[in-house]
Design an enzyme around this catalytic site. Structure first.
Site, mmCIF file in Angstrom:
data_model
loop_
_atom_site.group_PDB
_atom_site.id
_atom_site.type_symbol
_atom_site.label_atom_id
_atom_site.label_comp_id
_atom_site.label_asym_id
_atom_site.label_seq_id
_atom_site.Cartn_x
_atom_site.Cartn_y
_atom_site.Cartn_z
ATOM 1 N N HIS A 19 0.839 -1.205 0.000
ATOM 2 C CA HIS A 19 0.000 0.000 0.000
ATOM 3 C C HIS A 19 0.873 1.254 0.000
ATOM 4 O O HIS A 19 0.675 2.168 -0.806
ATOM 5 C CB HIS A 19 -0.904 0.010 1.233
ATOM 6 N N ASP A 119 -5.549 6.067 1.647
ATOM 7 C CA ASP A 119 -5.560 4.634 1.396
ATOM 8 C C ASP A 119 -6.997 4.134 1.434
ATOM 9 O O ASP A 119 -7.864 4.721 2.095
ATOM 10 C CB ASP A 119 -4.730 3.908 2.462
#
Length: 489
Positions: A19, A119
């Site tokens: 990520h 995110d």
């Protein structure tokens, strides 16, 4: 007359390498796109484990030395939730506890904020951005298929009243082939789980963002991206614009230019072109001894050259059972894990590597002809960039959906039957069949190799000047520049 301050992109990444690095690399592209000047401000959460903290600090140190205009703002520590029932719930709740600190960081900015880039696990913080009058963008480090599913999940939640594995037939997501229930992502297979509840909520909050940044390309996943753009994901509610700017990869070599080649590369140098099957299962992939025995039997019987990155189980003192699921394998003890005589019987034909390996360099090597992979999206993109067909062996997260898409939609992979009820166990005979198909002369493997070669060209053309991803990047840069604003106090 004073110069106008450079707008900043404020990033809130999840701490996992897949990520964190994907978001940073993507936003570095925005920094360098066109003639729009931006800086990056990275909001750094303290990860919940010491091992993850060490890895994040290593990434921060590397980016600080990059010479780019990247600033770092460390958020105050928060107490992790002690009662989370699952990994995805833990991550989402832990990130959400940082909301007041994110708000304070944004409110204290002395320059215009182009956007708060979140995110996917942080998508509920679109409310923080909205409160301060700042645009918000969700960054999706996974596939367009996973994005389409998450946007559609609140609709499925109302329409499908049973567990997904009780569905008669397939699960239907606009833009994707009908999905057999056994290929649904791990976080959504149990509708009674808080993980599932969080994923429904996360997907719903995607719809409230200013835009969505996706690490994919229009030509790579035309079906799901078109479905989202045409409003088919959530009937009656247009989705935010999606900017497919991928594939975003850190394509620099792992090799130290001043030192000798890595041992795996030296071994590959001695192998014929496209003769080696590469087996590697990501930063968190490892197998119990019984599964290792099945893999060794398959590799011996299939007869193909192989390079196998085999890791041992996580050490208890270094994160096993970590609440965020970030258990990292240890270096494998080959004498303990491998059957007696296996290394001797395969000497010269195979290499078992028991620790970290330079995956990017291995996939780029001409001796490698196929990839048995866990199917994490970053690994998939690296494989496609080099035109390598795959045999996906999903282990966790969204990887089962990735495997389904690679085989049934993209056509770049041969199927591998995994037993989800036995912790994704694969029998020796099944792995042997898949490797022979991937590397051999059969029609199934031939088609996957042809499609993978086509996707290599698709990936490279998309990010070149005039390509679809480069055009999306320019549109995104323009939108960010137009939306830049000083946060409300």
């Amino acid at each position: 007359m004073a110069a106008t301050p450079t707008p900043t992109l404020v990033l809130l990444p999840e701490w996992g390498a897949g990520h964190l690095m994907s978001m940073i690399e993507s936003c570095k592209r925005i920094l360098l796109a066109g003639d729009r000047a931006f800086s990056i401000t990275l909001l750094v959460m303290r990860p919940p484990t010491a091992e993850a903290t060490s890895q994040v600090e290593a990434h921060v140190h590397r980016e600080a030395a990059s010479g780019l205009d990247i600033r770092f703002h460390r958020l105050p520590a928060v107490e992790p939730p002690a009662d989370a029932a699952g990994v995805e719930e833990f991550i989402a709740r832990y990130i959400q506890l940082h909301a007041p600190h994110v708000r304070d960081a944004l409110a204290g900015m002395s320059c215009p904020v182009a956007a708060l880039v979140l995110d996917m696990f942080a998508s509920p913080m679109v409310d923080v951005a909205r409160e301060l009058g700042v645009p918000s963008y969700v960054f999706v480090s996974s596939t367009g298929a996973m994005l389409a599913l998450m946007l559609h999940l609140p609709v499925l939640h109302e329409a499908v009243t049973v567990e997904f594995d009780e569905v008669e037939g397939e699960v239907h997501v606009p833009g994707l082939p009908p999905i057999p229930p056994e290929w649904m992502p791990c976080p959504v297979v149990d509708k009674k789980s808080p993980n599932y509840t969080w994923f429904v909520r996360l997907g719903d909050r995607f719809m409230d963002a200013t835009g969505i940044i996706a690490n994919t390309a229009d030509e790579l996943e035309p079906g799901p991206l078109a479905a989202i753009a045409e409003g088919r994901s959530v009937p009656g509610r247009p989705a935010p614009p999606v900017y497919p700017i991928g594939p975003v990869l850190s394509l620099g070599s792992n090799k130290d230019s001043t030192g000798p080649p890595h041992e795996c590369i030296s071994w590959l140098d001695a192998q014929p072109p496209a003769s080696v099957v590469f087996l590697c299962f990501g930063s968190m992939g490892w197998f119990e001894a019984a599964q290792v025995v099945e893999i060794t039997a398959a590799l011996e019987r299939c007869g193909h050259r192989f390079l196998w990155v085999l890791r041992g189980p996580p050490a208890a003192e270094s994160g096993a059972g970590a609440p965020d699921g970030s258990e990292h394998p240890t270096d494998a003890n080959l004498d303990e894990l491998l059957p007696e005589g296996f290394l001797e019987r395969t000497q010269g034909k195979g290499l078992v590597w028991p620790t970290w390996a330079p995956q990017k360099d291995i996939l780029a090597h001409p001796a490698v002809g196929g990839f048995v992979t866990h199917g994490g999206w970053n690994s998939v993109l690296e494989s496609l960039w080099h035109g390598l067909p795959m045999a996906p062996w999903p282990l966790y997260a969204e990887q089962h959906l990735n495997a389904f898409e690679l085989v049934n939609d993209m056509g770049v992979a041969v199927p591998l039957k995994v037993d989800r009820k036995r912790d994704n166990f694969v029998e020796a005979a099944e792995l042997e069949r898949a490797v022979k198909s991937l590397m051999g002369a059969g029609e199934e493997g031939r088609k996957a190799r042809v499609k993978a070669a086509e996707m290599r060209n698709v990936c490279r053309e998309a990010v070149q000047e005039g390509g679809s991803s480069e055009a999306a990047l320019i549109r995104l840069s323009q939108a960010l520049h137009q939306g830049a604003v000083l946060p409300k106090m």
